[in-house]
Design an enzyme around this catalytic site. Structure first.
Site, mmCIF file in Angstrom:
data_model
loop_
_atom_site.group_PDB
_atom_site.id
_atom_site.type_symbol
_atom_site.label_atom_id
_atom_site.label_comp_id
_atom_site.label_asym_id
_atom_site.label_seq_id
_atom_site.Cartn_x
_atom_site.Cartn_y
_atom_site.Cartn_z
ATOM 1 N N LYS A 268 0.844 -1.195 0.000
ATOM 2 C CA LYS A 268 0.000 0.000 0.000
ATOM 3 C C LYS A 268 0.878 1.244 0.000
ATOM 4 C CE LYS A 268 -3.066 2.721 2.982
ATOM 5 N NZ LYS A 268 -3.661 2.824 4.335
ATOM 6 N N ASP A 273 -3.004 10.671 2.527
ATOM 7 C CA ASP A 273 -4.386 10.262 2.788
ATOM 8 C C ASP A 273 -5.132 11.376 3.504
ATOM 9 O OD1 ASP A 273 -6.749 8.944 3.203
ATOM 10 O OD2 ASP A 273 -6.005 7.802 4.923
ATOM 11 N N LYS A 280 -10.511 13.555 6.980
ATOM 12 C CA LYS A 280 -9.964 13.450 8.323
ATOM 13 C C LYS A 280 -10.068 14.813 9.009
ATOM 14 C CE LYS A 280 -6.592 9.823 7.227
ATOM 15 N NZ LYS A 280 -7.094 8.766 8.128
ATOM 16 N N ASP A 291 1.476 7.088 5.060
ATOM 17 C CA ASP A 291 0.553 6.012 4.716
ATOM 18 C C ASP A 291 1.076 5.163 3.555
ATOM 19 O OD1 ASP A 291 -1.722 4.694 5.492
ATOM 20 O OD2 ASP A 291 -3.107 5.922 4.325
ATOM 21 N N ASP A 351 -12.271 6.915 3.658
ATOM 22 C CA ASP A 351 -11.024 6.891 4.424
ATOM 23 C C ASP A 351 -10.522 5.474 4.637
ATOM 24 O OD1 ASP A 351 -8.902 8.062 5.713
ATOM 25 O OD2 ASP A 351 -9.893 8.169 7.661
ATOM 26 N N GLU A 353 -9.386 3.616 2.335
ATOM 27 C CA GLU A 353 -8.947 3.567 0.934
ATOM 28 C C GLU A 353 -7.858 2.535 0.676
ATOM 29 O OE1 GLU A 353 -5.638 5.133 2.777
ATOM 30 O OE2 GLU A 353 -7.725 5.687 3.127
ATOM 31 N N ARG A 355 -7.386 -0.539 1.583
ATOM 32 C CA ARG A 355 -7.834 -1.883 1.223
ATOM 33 C C ARG A 355 -8.332 -1.932 -0.222
ATOM 34 N NH1 ARG A 355 -12.064 -1.719 6.064
ATOM 35 N NH2 ARG A 355 -10.278 -0.508 6.810
#
Length: 513
Positions: A268, A273, A280, A291, A351, A353, A355
């Protein structure tokens, strides 16, 4: 060599095997001796032992806390005793050597040494069989500086080399692992404009030039939309800003000889993010340039493999690099998007995202794995804060039933324990699959609930169920393990602490099994 490669490689301190005890003396080229040991009696070199024992009679700190001693006749006149605290505690592991090594090497640096010699005596306790290697790698972690600082200030490494006394070719492994960890720290820890998806991809291309690995980058938007539809949904609002366009980096290592095992990794790489439309708030966006730690760790693993060149294994990686931007074209909750595997995914929260990115990568790897020898699939990600709530700073493993039957998570956890990168093993349960079932049947699966993962029951287990469903792995007989690094990707400050490159070393050793 490119300028980027030069900046990255020039900051890596080389480790050198030293087999002659005479290296501890003045005139042998070293300028400090750093001893990492539980007790003064464990030190095998008489000269060091006698000096330390004498010093402990006049300074009660010697042997109890890291101390610099004036040592005429020894290398550089500097002897640093950094005690390993808690070796007799059965609950401690080899990380106590890492802590002591970092304290000792920091003193050597502050004292002005430029070429220290690291001394870690061998112990009979099986917990500490890799103590010297773990201590050496800890020195690399201590000495790394952020890429931005190195570029802005033209920083040079603190040491020209670190010697490993009585090492039996450990330096080959340590230098390879540290090269990968430098790359991983750079990729994870650098700010989101310098290490955008495009910047991340180019940094990888530069790092692997001449490595022997097969490297390719998917950069055409139409191809990304077609082949990685969930990833492209995450990055949809970034399409209007050229410098924020997504990328997928593909890496492949093929060892010499007959291939007996194939490892396939999805990383990932959400370079920033924002939370997307489910933005957020309350300051929780800070630190979200980290991230991308999963993709960074996988890239670092591939770098280490390219140097060590182990025989008989094949390793394939796909890194999904994307910015979860906010804007009028952002994807939103309730959308239904078909994954690469043909699974209709209802978006539960934008959020969640990471996965989505992983599901498409895993679908591609699944298709390839079906034709490989003894394949094992993994995904590595800073996926959810729930794993931090559950396990603190530890990495967690969640595997499917095929991987569980093969004992993959248990084997990986055993390796991690030996190499100072411990894991916690979680299990998938029927409730995890129930949680991702779309309740009205319009979609095949829902990506998440709409609450914070940290307060969601089984908040780090059920995303693995989603990955199995959305990637098509649920219908296959392939072994799959998800690796959660939200708590272990950085140390200290969770927002801006130093990246660790976890679990690169454990995965590297696991690949040799």
């Amino acid at each position: 060599m490119s300028q980027t490669n030069q900046i990255a490689q020039a900051f890596q301190v080389p480790f050198i095997d030293v087999t002659n005890d005479d290296a501890i003396f003045e005139g042998e080229g070293w300028d400090a001796v750093v001893v990492v040991a539980p007790r003064l009696a464990d030190i095998k070199q008489d000269e060091i032992n006698l000096l330390a024992a004498h010093a402990s009679q006049i300074d009660l700190r010697v042997g109890k806390s890291a101390t610099l001693l004036l040592a005429p006749g020894l290398a550089g006149g500097r002897l640093i005793i950094s005690p390993v605290v808690g070796a007799d505690d059965a609950y401690n592991d080899v990380r106590i050597f890492a802590k002591a090594a970092r304290e000792g090497i920091a003193i050597a640096k502050a004292a002005g040494a430029s070429k220290p010699l690291l001394v870690v005596p061998s112990l009979s306790d099986s917990r500490f069989k890799n103590a010297q290697q773990v201590a050496a790698l800890a020195c690399g972690q201590e000495l790394w500086q952020p890429l931005e600082a190195r570029e802005a200030k033209s920083l040079a490494p603190s040491f020209s080399a670190i010697g490993l006394l009585n090492s039996d070719t450990h330096s080959l492994l340590i230098n390879a692992a540290e090269s990968g960890r430098v790359l991983a720290r750079d990729l994870c820890g650098t700010e989101p404009e310098r290490m955008s998806a495009i910047g991340f991809a180019q940094y990888c291309v530069n790092a692997f030039t001449g490595s022997g690995l097969t490297v390719s980058v998917v950069d055409e938007l139409e191809q990304l939309k077609h082949d990685y539809p969930l990833l492209s949904a995450v990055g949809r609002s970034s399409f209007g800003v050229e410098r924020h366009h997504p990328r997928v980096v593909k890496l492949e290592y093929v060892g010499e000889g007959t291939i007996t095992k194939t490892l396939l990794f999805a990383g990932k790489g959400v370079v920033y993010d924002t939370g997307g439309a489910d933005i957020k708030v309350a300051g929780s966006m800070a630190g979200m340039s980290r991230d991308k730690g999963g993709a960074a760790a996988v890239a670092g693993l591939m770098k280490a493999l390219s140097i060590l060149k182990p025989k008989g294994i094949k390793v394939v990686a796909e890194l999904g690099l994307v910015r979860n931007s906010i804007g009028s074209d952002a994807f939103v909750t309730d959308e239904i998007i078909q994954s690469h595997a043909g699974v209709r995914v209802r978006i539960g929260n934008t959020d969640a995202e990471g996965r989505l990115v992983l599901a498409d990568l895993l679908s591609h790897l699944r298709s390839q794995a079906e034709h490989e020898v003894n394949p094992q699939l993994f995904s590595v990600a800073t996926l959810t804060g729930h794993v931090v709530r559950a396990y603190g700073g530890y990495t967690a493993l969640v595997e499917n039933c095929v991987a569980k039957q093969k004992g993959i998570a248990v084997a990986l956890a055993d390796v991690g324990e030996q190499w100072g990168e411990p894991f916690e093993v979680s299990r998938l349960r029927p409730e995890d699959f129930d949680k991702v079932a779309d309740k009205n049947g319009a979609a095949d699966v829902v990506s998440s609930n709409n609450g914070p993962s940290s307060i969601t029951a089984r908040g780090h287990q059920y995303p693995a169920a989603f990955l199995l469903k959305a990637s098509g792995l649920a219908q296959s007989e392939l072994a799959f393990t998800h690796i959660y690094i939200a708590g272990s990707a950085v140390e200290g400050d969770p927002l801006y602490g130093k990246p660790t490159a976890n679990p690169l070393v454990a995965l590297l050793q696991f690949g040799f099994l």
